[in-house]
Design a protein around this motif. Structure first.
Motif, PDB file in Angstrom:
ATOM      1  N   GLU A  60      -0.054   4.967  -4.493  1.00 48.85           N
ATOM      2  CA  GLU A  60       0.953   4.661  -5.513  1.00 48.85           C
ATOM      3  C   GLU A  60       0.558   3.417  -6.302  1.00 48.85           C
ATOM      4  N   SER A  61       0.864   3.436  -7.585  1.00 46.75           N
ATOM      5  CA  SER A  61       0.526   2.326  -8.474  1.00 46.75           C
ATOM      6  C   SER A  61       1.197   1.021  -8.048  1.00 46.75           C
ATOM      7  N   ASN A  62       0.555  -0.072  -8.415  1.00 46.76           N
ATOM      8  CA  ASN A  62       1.111  -1.404  -8.161  1.00 46.76           C
ATOM      9  C   ASN A  62       2.395  -1.666  -8.936  1.00 46.76           C
ATOM     10  N   VAL A  63       2.737  -0.797  -9.870  1.00 46.41           N
ATOM     11  CA  VAL A  63       3.941  -1.012 -10.679  1.00 46.41           C
ATOM     12  C   VAL A  63       5.216  -0.854  -9.857  1.00 46.41           C
ATOM     13  N   LYS A  64       5.120  -0.258  -8.678  1.00 43.99           N
ATOM     14  CA  LYS A  64       6.307  -0.092  -7.833  1.00 43.99           C
ATOM     15  C   LYS A  64       6.917  -1.457  -7.526  1.00 43.99           C
ATOM     16  N   SER A  65       8.240  -1.506  -7.381  1.00 41.98           N
ATOM     17  CA  SER A  65       8.882  -2.817  -7.209  1.00 41.98           C
ATOM     18  C   SER A  65       9.942  -2.845  -6.109  1.00 41.98           C
ATOM     19  N   TYR A  66      10.941  -1.980  -6.148  1.00 39.46           N
ATOM     20  CA  TYR A  66      12.022  -2.048  -5.165  1.00 39.46           C
ATOM     21  C   TYR A  66      11.505  -1.944  -3.732  1.00 39.46           C
ATOM     22  N   CYS A  67      10.502  -1.121  -3.526  1.00 44.99           N
ATOM     23  CA  CYS A  67       9.974  -0.939  -2.174  1.00 44.99           C
ATOM     24  C   CYS A  67       9.325  -2.207  -1.638  1.00 44.99           C
ATOM     25  N   ASN A  68       8.942  -3.114  -2.531  1.00 43.37           N
ATOM     26  CA  ASN A  68       8.386  -4.387  -2.072  1.00 43.37           C
ATOM     27  C   ASN A  68       9.448  -5.228  -1.369  1.00 43.37           C
ATOM     28  N   SER A  69      10.695  -5.075  -1.800  1.00 43.08           N
ATOM     29  CA  SER A  69      11.795  -5.807  -1.174  1.00 43.08           C
ATOM     30  C   SER A  69      12.341  -5.086   0.052  1.00 43.08           C
ATOM     31  N   PHE A  70      12.171  -3.770   0.082  1.00 41.03           N
ATOM     32  CA  PHE A  70      12.733  -2.964   1.170  1.00 41.03           C
ATOM     33  C   PHE A  70      11.639  -2.083   1.776  1.00 41.03           C
ATOM     34  N   PRO A  71      10.698  -2.676   2.537  1.00 36.38           N
ATOM     35  CA  PRO A  71       9.510  -1.963   3.009  1.00 36.38           C
ATOM     36  C   PRO A  71       9.745  -1.123   4.262  1.00 36.38           C
ATOM     37  N   VAL A  72      10.619  -0.131   4.128  1.00 35.08           N
ATOM     38  CA  VAL A  72      10.863   0.817   5.214  1.00 35.08           C
ATOM     39  C   VAL A  72      10.795   2.228   4.632  1.00 35.08           C
ATOM     40  N   LEU A  73      10.791   3.219   5.502  1.00 38.66           N
ATOM     41  CA  LEU A  73      10.721   4.618   5.065  1.00 38.66           C
ATOM     42  C   LEU A  73      12.108   5.247   5.185  1.00 38.66           C
ATOM     43  N   PHE A  74      12.760   5.453   4.043  1.00 32.88           N
ATOM     44  CA  PHE A  74      14.078   6.066   4.036  1.00 32.88           C
ATOM     45  C   PHE A  74      13.945   7.584   4.126  1.00 32.88           C
ATOM     46  N   THR A  75      14.806   8.183   4.920  1.00 27.64           N
ATOM     47  CA  THR A  75      14.721   9.639   5.148  1.00 27.64           C
ATOM     48  C   THR A  75      16.006  10.379   4.815  1.00 27.64           C
ATOM     49  N   ALA A  76      17.134   9.705   4.806  1.00 27.59           N
ATOM     50  CA  ALA A  76      18.407  10.386   4.546  1.00 27.59           C
ATOM     51  C   ALA A  76      19.414   9.373   4.016  1.00 27.59           C
ATOM     52  N   ALA A  77      20.454   9.899   3.365  1.00 25.94           N
ATOM     53  CA  ALA A  77      21.492   9.026   2.828  1.00 25.94           C
ATOM     54  C   ALA A  77      22.801   9.798   2.716  1.00 25.94           C
ATOM     55  N   LYS A  78      23.904   9.059   2.912  1.00 23.26           N
ATOM     56  CA  LYS A  78      25.226   9.657   2.785  1.00 23.26           C
ATOM     57  C   LYS A  78      26.217   8.577   2.402  1.00 23.26           C
ATOM     58  N   GLY A  79      26.972   8.835   1.342  1.00 24.40           N
ATOM     59  CA  GLY A  79      27.962   7.864   0.913  1.00 24.40           C
ATOM     60  C   GLY A  79      27.307   6.564   0.499  1.00 24.40           C
ATOM     61  N   CYS A  80      27.605   5.487   1.221  1.00 25.67           N
ATOM     62  CA  CYS A  80      27.005   4.177   0.929  1.00 25.67           C
ATOM     63  C   CYS A  80      25.978   3.785   1.983  1.00 25.67           C
ATOM     64  N   TRP A  81      25.444   4.773   2.720  1.00 33.24           N
ATOM     65  CA  TRP A  81      24.524   4.473   3.814  1.00 33.24           C
ATOM     66  C   TRP A  81      23.159   5.117   3.593  1.00 33.24           C
ATOM     67  N   LEU A  82      22.122   4.348   3.915  1.00 31.52           N
ATOM     68  CA  LEU A  82      20.744   4.825   3.897  1.00 31.52           C
ATOM     69  C   LEU A  82      20.211   4.818   5.326  1.00 31.52           C
ATOM     70  N   LYS A  83      19.422   5.837   5.678  1.00 37.34           N
ATOM     71  CA  LYS A  83      18.876   5.946   7.032  1.00 37.34           C
ATOM     72  C   LYS A  83      17.358   5.993   6.967  1.00 37.34           C
ATOM     73  N   THR A  84      16.690   5.330   7.913  1.00 34.51           N
ATOM     74  CA  THR A  84      15.228   5.294   7.941  1.00 34.51           C
ATOM     75  C   THR A  84      14.673   6.254   8.987  1.00 34.51           C
ATOM     76  N   ASP A  85      13.345   6.371   8.995  1.00 33.34           N
ATOM     77  CA  ASP A  85      12.682   7.292   9.916  1.00 33.34           C
ATOM     78  C   ASP A  85      12.872   6.905  11.379  1.00 33.34           C
ATOM     79  N   ASN A  86      13.164   5.639  11.663  1.00 32.26           N
ATOM     80  CA  ASN A  86      13.371   5.241  13.057  1.00 32.26           C
ATOM     81  C   ASN A  86      14.848   5.122  13.422  1.00 32.26           C
TER      82      ASN A  86
END
Length: 421
Positions: A8-34
């Motif tokens: 992925e290009s260096n232009v990415k930004s939000y993932c630099n602040s949140f360096p985890v792997l998101f896999t699911a989301a519901k409502g106001c919640w995000l869930k990671t692979d672990n």
């Protein structure tokens, strides 16, 4: 995670602040692979006002796909588009006594801004667009010329032209509207008579600066007197984010054009439109087009969102209650930690708190993430902590996020005090 770093290009930004792997989301919640959960106070930068995987919108979309509804329609007539236009007219325009035609642009906000600027120039025969300090309107060339942020402007690779910038309300103590009026009345001011004025009622990326009702009314009066069109960029501040469907509603103004994107699609699906007064519809067929201006899946979820949340005042009342909940917390934190914070900013569910130094904001958001919340900063120096949860968030969920923020502020204040001593 190597695939992202390698491909992925260096232009990415939000993932630099949140360096985890998101896999699911519901409502106001995000869930990671672990299995970790994060409360979402970013909400797709305002694209998820109705939350992740909203059950009502999801059912409407699945039902539509299941019956083999049109997915991609260019600008052809479809059942999904007719339903959206009908819902927009019946539940948004008519109750507010608004009369607009709808232009479907390419599916990004910046494309809607480009279209509005082009149309203003076409209709008036003039080229200059007045924009304001700290405004953000997108990263394509025309919209970028209207954007104030130097970081984004620096990526253009060429001079940016066609706009004149004036002070927004409250900027450096300068009365920008008095300046505008004086310059318009002075043949030697050097200000080319504008085709339009382009502005955000609440400047999202610019630091949650809010234009007062009186300022907006005066701006529109000046524009009308000089035959200048008003364009409100409601891409981030619209669809209920400031408390009403359109951010400008409390002022009583009726802009000549409005740009909408982000949450207009309801579900986070790409969609953008320009709302324009009928007498301005001077386009020739296909003069501004886009292959993906017919995202019918977005039409389905957009219709469902309008019909679910905007048929009465219940949703606005919910937003007002949650807005007061946010305000109460940031007012308290402002008083508790005067060494960290300067002032509160924003309106509705588009509020924030300005830090004394940008590093305080960065430390607070980083500590929030370490404790289970995704939250970002805004402002010219990223000095504002920006509260941007889905509008559908419950009182208890919002309280969880606000508690994480307050504990983060407490932590940063303690560390700062220790360093100072």
């Amino acid at each position: 995670m190597d695939i992202f770093n390698k491909q992925e290009s260096n232009v990415k930004s939000y993932c630099n602040s949140f360096p985890v792997l998101f896999t699911a989301a519901k409502g106001c919640w995000l869930k990671t692979d672990n299995g970790d959960r994060y409360i979402d106070f970013l909400a797709g930068a305002g694209s998820l006002n109705y939350g992740h995987n909203n059950a009502i919108l999801k059912k409407a979309l699945i039902d539509y796909i299941d019956k083999d509804g049109i997915t991609h329609g260019l600008d052809m007539h479809t059942e999904a588009k007719a339903a959206f236009l009908t819902a927009l007219r019946n539940h948004i325009f008519e109750p507010r006594n608004l009369d607009y035609k709808v232009q479907f642009t390419g599916p990004t906000g910046t494309n809607a801004v480009e279209a509005a600027m082009k149309l203003a120039r076409k209709v008036t025969g003039r080229t200059n667009i007045v924009t304001f300090t700290n405004g953000f309107h997108g990263c394509t060339m025309g919209a970028l010329a209207a954007t104030g942020n130097q970081h984004h402007r620096g990526g253009s690779g060429m001079p940016l032209a066609g706009t004149s910038r004036l002070p927004y309300e409250g900027y450096a103590g300068v009365d920008g509207l008095a300046l505008l009026e004086t310059m318009l009345n002075d043949n030697s001011s050097g200000l080319d008579k504008p085709a339009a004025v382009l502005l955000e009622v609440v400047q999202g990326e610019g630091g949650l600066n809010v234009a007062s009702d009186a300022w907006l009314q005066k701006l529109c009066k000046i524009c009308k007197a000089h035959g200048i069109l008003t364009i409100v960029d409601d891409i981030q501040a619209g669809c209920g984010r400031t408390g009403t469907f359109f951010s400008f509603e409390p002022s009583g103004i009726k802009p000549d054009m409005i740009t909408l994107s982000k949450s207009i699609g309801g579900y986070g699906l790409p969609m953008a439109v320009v709302l324009l007064k009928p007498e301005l519809d001077k386009w020739s067929p296909g003069e501004h087009n886009g292959t993906f201006r017919g995202n019918n899946h977005a039409f389905i979820t957009a219709t469902s969102a309008i019909e679910t949340y905007w048929q009465n005042d219940d949703f606005e009342n919910h937003i007002a209650d949650r807005s007061q909940q946010v305000k109460k917390t940031i007012d308290r934190v402002l008083k508790r930690f005067p060494s960290l914070f300067v002032r509160t900013k924003g309106r509705g569910m588009m509020q924030g708190i300005e830090c004394q130094r940008p590093e305080f904001a960065s430390s607070i958001t980083r500590h929030c993430f370490e404790n289970g919340m995704v939250i970002e900063t805004a402002g010219p120096n990223d000095e504002v902590v920006k509260f941007f949860s889905p509008l559908t968030i419950s009182e208890s969920e919002l309280e969880q996020g606000l508690h994480i923020f307050e504990k983060a502020a407490e932590h940063v204040a303690t560390v700062s005090t220790r360093k100072a001593s």
